[in-house]
Design a protein around this motif. Structure first.
Motif, PDB file in Angstrom:
ATOM      1  N   VAL A   9       0.495   1.322  -8.616  1.00 45.56           N
ATOM      2  CA  VAL A   9      -0.712   1.189  -7.800  1.00 45.56           C
ATOM      3  C   VAL A   9      -1.827   2.057  -8.357  1.00 45.56           C
ATOM      4  CG1 VAL A   9      -1.701   1.672  -5.527  1.00 45.56           C
ATOM      5  CG2 VAL A   9       0.523   0.532  -5.710  1.00 45.56           C
ATOM      6  N   GLU A  10      -1.485   3.279  -8.746  1.00 45.53           N
ATOM      7  CA  GLU A  10      -2.492   4.182  -9.294  1.00 45.53           C
ATOM      8  C   GLU A  10      -3.050   3.652 -10.609  1.00 45.53           C
ATOM      9  OE1 GLU A  10      -5.031   7.434  -9.628  1.00 45.53           O
ATOM     10  OE2 GLU A  10      -3.964   6.530  -7.946  1.00 45.53           O
ATOM     11  N   ALA A  11      -2.189   2.983 -11.393  1.00 40.38           N
ATOM     12  CA  ALA A  11      -2.647   2.431 -12.673  1.00 40.38           C
ATOM     13  C   ALA A  11      -3.557   1.229 -12.466  1.00 40.38           C
ATOM     14  CB  ALA A  11      -1.446   2.051 -13.532  1.00 40.38           C
ATOM     15  N   GLY A  12      -3.404   0.551 -11.332  1.00 41.47           N
ATOM     16  CA  GLY A  12      -4.258  -0.589 -11.025  1.00 41.47           C
ATOM     17  C   GLY A  12      -3.495  -1.889 -10.885  1.00 41.47           C
ATOM     18  N   VAL A  13      -3.448  -2.422  -9.681  1.00 45.95           N
ATOM     19  CA  VAL A  13      -2.811  -3.719  -9.419  1.00 45.95           C
ATOM     20  C   VAL A  13      -3.727  -4.521  -8.509  1.00 45.95           C
ATOM     21  CG1 VAL A  13      -0.460  -2.843  -9.681  1.00 45.95           C
ATOM     22  CG2 VAL A  13      -1.535  -2.819  -7.421  1.00 45.95           C
ATOM     23  N   GLY A  14      -3.433  -5.802  -8.368  1.00 45.45           N
ATOM     24  CA  GLY A  14      -4.242  -6.678  -7.536  1.00 45.45           C
ATOM     25  C   GLY A  14      -3.968  -6.491  -6.056  1.00 45.45           C
ATOM     26  N   PRO A  15      -4.784  -7.109  -5.204  1.00 49.91           N
ATOM     27  CA  PRO A  15      -4.661  -6.911  -3.761  1.00 49.91           C
ATOM     28  C   PRO A  15      -3.336  -7.400  -3.185  1.00 49.91           C
ATOM     29  CG  PRO A  15      -6.267  -8.624  -4.266  1.00 49.91           C
ATOM     30  CD  PRO A  15      -5.956  -7.954  -5.540  1.00 49.91           C
ATOM     31  N   GLY A  16      -2.793  -8.494  -3.715  1.00 55.39           N
ATOM     32  CA  GLY A  16      -1.505  -8.957  -3.225  1.00 55.39           C
ATOM     33  C   GLY A  16      -0.405  -7.946  -3.488  1.00 55.39           C
ATOM     34  N   SER A  17      -0.444  -7.317  -4.656  1.00 58.56           N
ATOM     35  CA  SER A  17       0.546  -6.293  -4.993  1.00 58.56           C
ATOM     36  C   SER A  17       0.325  -5.024  -4.187  1.00 58.56           C
ATOM     37  CB  SER A  17       0.493  -5.979  -6.489  1.00 58.56           C
ATOM     38  OG  SER A  17       0.906  -7.103  -7.249  1.00 58.56           O
ATOM     39  N   LEU A  18      -0.914  -4.740  -3.816  1.00 56.98           N
ATOM     40  CA  LEU A  18      -1.172  -3.589  -2.949  1.00 56.98           C
ATOM     41  C   LEU A  18      -0.494  -3.787  -1.596  1.00 56.98           C
ATOM     42  CD1 LEU A  18      -4.950  -2.986  -3.733  1.00 56.98           C
ATOM     43  CD2 LEU A  18      -3.056  -1.475  -4.350  1.00 56.98           C
ATOM     44  N   ALA A  19      -0.582  -5.006  -1.065  1.00 56.71           N
ATOM     45  CA  ALA A  19       0.094  -5.307   0.203  1.00 56.71           C
ATOM     46  C   ALA A  19       1.601  -5.183   0.039  1.00 56.71           C
ATOM     47  CB  ALA A  19      -0.285  -6.707   0.679  1.00 56.71           C
ATOM     48  N   ASP A  20       2.130  -5.696  -1.061  1.00 52.46           N
ATOM     49  CA  ASP A  20       3.568  -5.581  -1.312  1.00 52.46           C
ATOM     50  C   ASP A  20       3.995  -4.119  -1.382  1.00 52.46           C
ATOM     51  OD1 ASP A  20       4.045  -8.328  -1.421  1.00 52.46           O
ATOM     52  OD2 ASP A  20       3.573  -8.443  -3.553  1.00 52.46           O
ATOM     53  N   ALA A  21       3.169  -3.288  -1.998  1.00 54.36           N
ATOM     54  CA  ALA A  21       3.486  -1.859  -2.093  1.00 54.36           C
ATOM     55  C   ALA A  21       3.567  -1.229  -0.708  1.00 54.36           C
ATOM     56  CB  ALA A  21       2.439  -1.147  -2.946  1.00 54.36           C
ATOM     57  N   ILE A  22       2.642  -1.596   0.164  1.00 52.62           N
ATOM     58  CA  ILE A  22       2.651  -1.066   1.527  1.00 52.62           C
ATOM     59  C   ILE A  22       3.938  -1.460   2.243  1.00 52.62           C
ATOM     60  CG2 ILE A  22       1.546  -1.301   3.793  1.00 52.62           C
ATOM     61  CD1 ILE A  22      -1.152  -1.468   2.234  1.00 52.62           C
ATOM     62  N   PHE A  23       4.366  -2.704   2.065  1.00 53.07           N
ATOM     63  CA  PHE A  23       5.625  -3.139   2.680  1.00 53.07           C
ATOM     64  C   PHE A  23       6.796  -2.326   2.131  1.00 53.07           C
ATOM     65  CE2 PHE A  23       3.497  -7.562   2.748  1.00 53.07           C
ATOM     66  CZ  PHE A  23       2.815  -7.261   3.909  1.00 53.07           C
ATOM     67  N   ALA A  24       6.772  -2.048   0.831  1.00 56.74           N
ATOM     68  CA  ALA A  24       7.871  -1.314   0.202  1.00 56.74           C
ATOM     69  C   ALA A  24       7.926   0.122   0.697  1.00 56.74           C
ATOM     70  CB  ALA A  24       7.724  -1.349  -1.316  1.00 56.74           C
ATOM     71  N   TYR A  25       6.766   0.766   0.814  1.00 60.35           N
ATOM     72  CA  TYR A  25       6.761   2.134   1.330  1.00 60.35           C
ATOM     73  C   TYR A  25       7.352   2.176   2.742  1.00 60.35           C
ATOM     74  CZ  TYR A  25       3.312   2.931  -2.413  1.00 60.35           C
ATOM     75  OH  TYR A  25       2.662   3.009  -3.618  1.00 60.35           O
ATOM     76  N   ALA A  26       6.952   1.217   3.568  1.00 57.61           N
ATOM     77  CA  ALA A  26       7.445   1.187   4.936  1.00 57.61           C
ATOM     78  C   ALA A  26       8.947   0.927   4.969  1.00 57.61           C
ATOM     79  CB  ALA A  26       6.710   0.114   5.734  1.00 57.61           C
ATOM     80  N   ALA A  27       9.410   0.012   4.141  1.00 54.36           N
ATOM     81  CA  ALA A  27      10.830  -0.343   4.134  1.00 54.36           C
ATOM     82  C   ALA A  27      11.704   0.825   3.705  1.00 54.36           C
ATOM     83  CB  ALA A  27      11.067  -1.544   3.215  1.00 54.36           C
ATOM     84  N   THR A  28      11.186   1.673   2.808  1.00 54.89           N
ATOM     85  CA  THR A  28      11.956   2.809   2.321  1.00 54.89           C
ATOM     86  C   THR A  28      11.694   4.074   3.124  1.00 54.89           C
ATOM     87  OG1 THR A  28      10.240   3.329   0.681  1.00 54.89           O
ATOM     88  CG2 THR A  28      12.057   1.928  -0.040  1.00 54.89           C
TER      89      THR A  28
END
Length: 240
Positions: free
Chosen positions: A51-70
């Protein structure tokens, strides 16, 4: 994701390294990074670096889901949400027309991260999503605009977290899109056994459970268990 609330906890050890780096201008990265034996925290830390390196908005949403899941990466989730808000117009709109899947996914990410979907990047995401619901009689009744099965499932999951809940018609449309064997195809077709789509089916299953469509959910659950490989994998169009 169908739970009423996903709580974001303290950052995991690896995600913490990223947070320190952001607050100290990168100085924290010069020292030996902390390690962890927790696979979830390690995975969340790796995602935070992407995310810090730069990803698109869909991947940003996926990252948020992953943080919550873990249960990790609360600070990283907040940063991902801020990045998503800055890109929201280009992601949820095609010109002036809302894209149902991207809109629903954004709304769900905002909810999971503890944001306000009623005021996000100048949009009332819930109002926009509900405004796409087809109310005219016919085969599209209950569909979120031109939503495909995954889009519809995301819309249902997002609205399940609201006080007004899931429109009955939206859930009925998704139930009607189920193939006889429990499969959900991305494009809505039903080719039959041998070409199942576990990705779309998994999204639909979560939405069916969120809406209380237990019979349809049981059929899709049985299908996924039947097509699961002996090593635990699921093959999506031939690729485990």
């Amino acid at each position: 994701m169908a739970r009423s609330r996903m709580l974001l906890h303290s950052v995991g050890a690896v995600a913490l390294a990223l947070t320190l780096a952001l607050s100290a201008g990168g100085a924290a990265l010069a020292a030996d990074p902390p390690t962890t034996t927790d696979p979830g925290a390690a995975a969340a830390g790796w995602i935070a670096a992407q995310v810090e390196a730069g990803v698109g908005p869909g991947s940003l949403a996926d990252a948020i889901f992953a943080y919550a899941a873990t249960g990790s990466g609360a600070n990283a989730a907040a940063e991902a949400l801020a990045k998503l808000e800055g890109q929201v117009d280009g992601y949820i709109l095609d010109g002036d027309v809302p894209l149902p899947g991207n809109l629903a996914k954004t709304m769900l990410a905002v909810q999971v991260a503890g944001g306000d979907p009623g005021s996000f990047g100048g949009h009332d995401l819930e109002a926009d999503l509900r405004g796409l619901l087809v109310t005219a009689p016919g085969p599209d009744l209950g569909r979120f605009g031109t939503a495909l099965n995954t889009d519809q499932a995301l819309g249902i999951l997002a609205l399940a977290r609201t006080s007004a809940g899931i429109p009955d018609e939206a859930l009925e449309w998704l139930v009607a899109a189920q193939c006889p064997n429990g499969d959900y195809q991305y494009d809505g077709s039903c080719p039959g056994a041998g070409a199942e789509d576990p990705d779309t089916t998994a999204f639909a299953l979560q939405a069916l459970l969120a809406g209380g469509a237990t019979e349809a959910a049981a059929t899709s659950t049985e299908l996924l268990l039947d097509i699961q490989g002996s090593d635990g994998s699921f093959s999506s169009f031939g690729t485990p």
